[in-house]
Enzyme design. Sequence first.
Site, PDB file in Angstrom:
ATOM      1  N   ASN A 151     -26.214  40.615 -56.009  1.00  0.00           N
ATOM      2  CA  ASN A 151     -27.660  40.476 -55.859  1.00  0.00           C
ATOM      3  C   ASN A 151     -28.118  39.029 -55.678  1.00  0.00           C
ATOM      4  OD1 ASN A 151     -26.522  40.942 -58.518  1.00  0.00           O
ATOM      5  ND2 ASN A 151     -28.499  40.380 -59.359  1.00  0.00           N
ATOM      6  N   GLN A 179     -27.403  46.801 -54.127  1.00  0.00           N
ATOM      7  CA  GLN A 179     -27.806  45.784 -53.142  1.00  0.00           C
ATOM      8  C   GLN A 179     -27.201  46.010 -51.760  1.00  0.00           C
ATOM      9  OE1 GLN A 179     -30.173  43.687 -53.494  1.00  0.00           O
ATOM     10  NE2 GLN A 179     -30.475  43.566 -55.716  1.00  0.00           N
ATOM     11  N   SER A 199     -30.651  52.489 -56.421  1.00  0.00           N
ATOM     12  CA  SER A 199     -31.988  52.363 -56.993  1.00  0.00           C
ATOM     13  C   SER A 199     -33.042  52.488 -55.899  1.00  0.00           C
ATOM     14  CB  SER A 199     -32.096  50.986 -57.642  1.00  0.00           C
ATOM     15  OG  SER A 199     -33.377  50.803 -58.175  1.00  0.00           O
ATOM     16  N   GLY A 200     -34.147  53.190 -56.213  1.00  0.00           N
ATOM     17  CA  GLY A 200     -35.194  53.394 -55.211  1.00  0.00           C
ATOM     18  C   GLY A 200     -35.911  52.119 -54.800  1.00  0.00           C
ATOM     19  N   HIS A 201     -36.170  51.251 -55.778  1.00  0.00           N
ATOM     20  CA  HIS A 201     -37.110  50.165 -55.468  1.00  0.00           C
ATOM     21  C   HIS A 201     -36.502  49.028 -54.662  1.00  0.00           C
ATOM     22  CE1 HIS A 201     -36.228  47.115 -58.789  1.00  0.00           C
ATOM     23  NE2 HIS A 201     -35.567  48.163 -59.247  1.00  0.00           N
ATOM     24  N   THR A 237     -37.544  66.391 -67.313  1.00  0.00           N
ATOM     25  CA  THR A 237     -38.242  66.993 -66.166  1.00  0.00           C
ATOM     26  C   THR A 237     -38.157  66.044 -64.974  1.00  0.00           C
ATOM     27  OG1 THR A 237     -39.719  68.099 -67.695  1.00  0.00           O
ATOM     28  CG2 THR A 237     -40.460  67.950 -65.408  1.00  0.00           C
ATOM     29  N   CYS A 325     -36.054  37.397 -64.102  1.00  0.00           N
ATOM     30  CA  CYS A 325     -36.233  36.963 -65.487  1.00  0.00           C
ATOM     31  C   CYS A 325     -37.104  37.973 -66.191  1.00  0.00           C
ATOM     32  CB  CYS A 325     -36.865  35.594 -65.524  1.00  0.00           C
ATOM     33  SG  CYS A 325     -38.374  35.530 -64.586  1.00  0.00           S
TER      34      CYS A 325
HETATM   35  N1  PLP Z   1     -27.504  46.479 -60.038  1.00  0.00           N
HETATM   36  C1  PLP Z   1     -27.880  45.487 -59.223  1.00  0.00           C
HETATM   37  C2  PLP Z   1     -26.834  44.800 -58.384  1.00  0.00           C
HETATM   38  C3  PLP Z   1     -29.205  45.086 -59.160  1.00  0.00           C
HETATM   39  O1  PLP Z   1     -29.562  44.081 -58.348  1.00  0.00           O
HETATM   40  C4  PLP Z   1     -30.167  45.751 -59.959  1.00  0.00           C
HETATM   41  C5  PLP Z   1     -31.573  45.324 -59.966  1.00  0.00           C
HETATM   42  O2  PLP Z   1     -31.901  44.200 -59.664  1.00  0.00           O
HETATM   43  C6  PLP Z   1     -29.720  46.801 -60.787  1.00  0.00           C
HETATM   44  C7  PLP Z   1     -28.386  47.133 -60.802  1.00  0.00           C
HETATM   45  C8  PLP Z   1     -30.674  47.544 -61.664  1.00  0.00           C
HETATM   46  O3  PLP Z   1     -31.514  48.391 -60.914  1.00  0.00           O
HETATM   47  P1  PLP Z   1     -32.770  49.073 -61.601  1.00  0.00           P
HETATM   48  O4  PLP Z   1     -33.871  48.085 -61.563  1.00  0.00           O
HETATM   49  O5  PLP Z   1     -33.051  50.289 -60.758  1.00  0.00           O
HETATM   50  O6  PLP Z   1     -32.372  49.447 -62.975  1.00  0.00           O
END
Ligand code: PLP
Length: 403
Positions: A151, A179, A199-201, A237, A325
């Site tokens: 990341n 990532q 992860s969705g976001h 749910t 952070c």
């Molecule tokens: N793994 C990596 C490499 C990430 O960059 C992140 C979030 O920055 C996560 C896991 C965690 O994802 P989440 O915010 O969906 O818990």
Amino acid sequence: MSKMIYLDNNATTKVDNEVLNAMLPYFQNEYANPSNVYSFSKKIKEDIAKARLSIARLINANSNEIIFTSCASESNNTAIMSAVRNNPNKHHLITTCVEHSSILETMKYLESIGYDVTYLSVDSKGRINLEELRNSIRPDTLLISIMFANNEIGNIFPIKDIGNIAKQYGILFHVDAVQIIGKARIDVKAMNIDTLSLSGHKIYAPKGVGVLYVKNDTPYTSLIFGGHQEQSRRAGTENVAYIAGLGKAADIIMNDNYRVNIKISSLRDYMEKKILDTIPNVTIYGDLYNRVPNTSSISFSGVQGKDLLFALDNHNICVSTGSACSAGFLKNSHVLEMMHADLTHSSPIRISLGKYNTKEEIDYFTNILIPIIKKLRIDSNISIRSNRNTVKFVLIKIVLYLV
Ligand code: PLP
């Protein structure tokens, strides 16, 4: 104040309009609980199945191998703890020293209750060494857990080779793919991946929804007990609207991704070239020939990343110093530390582009960067000089005191 320029897409992304529209019906019209048996629920159940299929297609999995979770942190925790619980006679895990905290903190917890963890090292470009991986394997190794892409610096790890090694030794293989999704093709079958998180976001869906892929026939224990949702593998749910949004985000990636990534990587390369051409003494970190297309970890000698972050924030430009952070304070990046980068007089910022960034934004950012770096360099020289003067002054006082 000028328009905000968001260059922190590895932290999170803006929800795509199509994703938002796919979610809206489930808040007020299609709000049934999918576990009920009346027809109102039946349609919702089918919609979840559709989203599950979309995610499965994205990583070449089967639909029944997809479990919806609340986030990738939950998925990572679940995968690791499930591997541990299903291998009671084994006590060793392997990961890397540059993983996300949702992996590292779970490993730390396991160490605190008696497990051994090997953290593979990285070289100065953030690359792991497969020989070190092979040499770390023990008869009681129960899991290899390695991220697909980092990341902070964007490095892509050799997941297919690692999958082959894990298979050869009969060890479970977990991949944190957060990532990489949408940035390169993933094939869990060809890569011998047993469990995988996303992860969705990070892919233009909302925060608060994730996925855990679990290969069929992998021994599995749920982290959350309760109802029988997700084939009894994750109680709670279903977050229907967010699952529908995530399914739509996966469809968009499948339809459109090649073009989007070409655009993003050319924008990133354009940005890096402009910075290198106009500002002296710049370092770009990571494996420049094997990175995701959107990420640039970059430092300017004499400038601390956090000072630059705040200076850019004054111009409404969002970048990060690497790891997010969550507690509101900025630490040095553990990834850069593990690469033995010298962070005494300068540390990097992470610029991570997304599909909504434009060339105009990059021009604005790079133009504004030049005077900011000049000023921060002057400030840092003054403070280094004044630090030196303070040291000189204290030394003179000590000498005078002693005589
Ligand atoms: N793994 C990596 C490499 C990430 O960059 C992140 C979030 O920055 C996560 C896991 C965690 O994802 P989440 O915010 O969906 O818990």
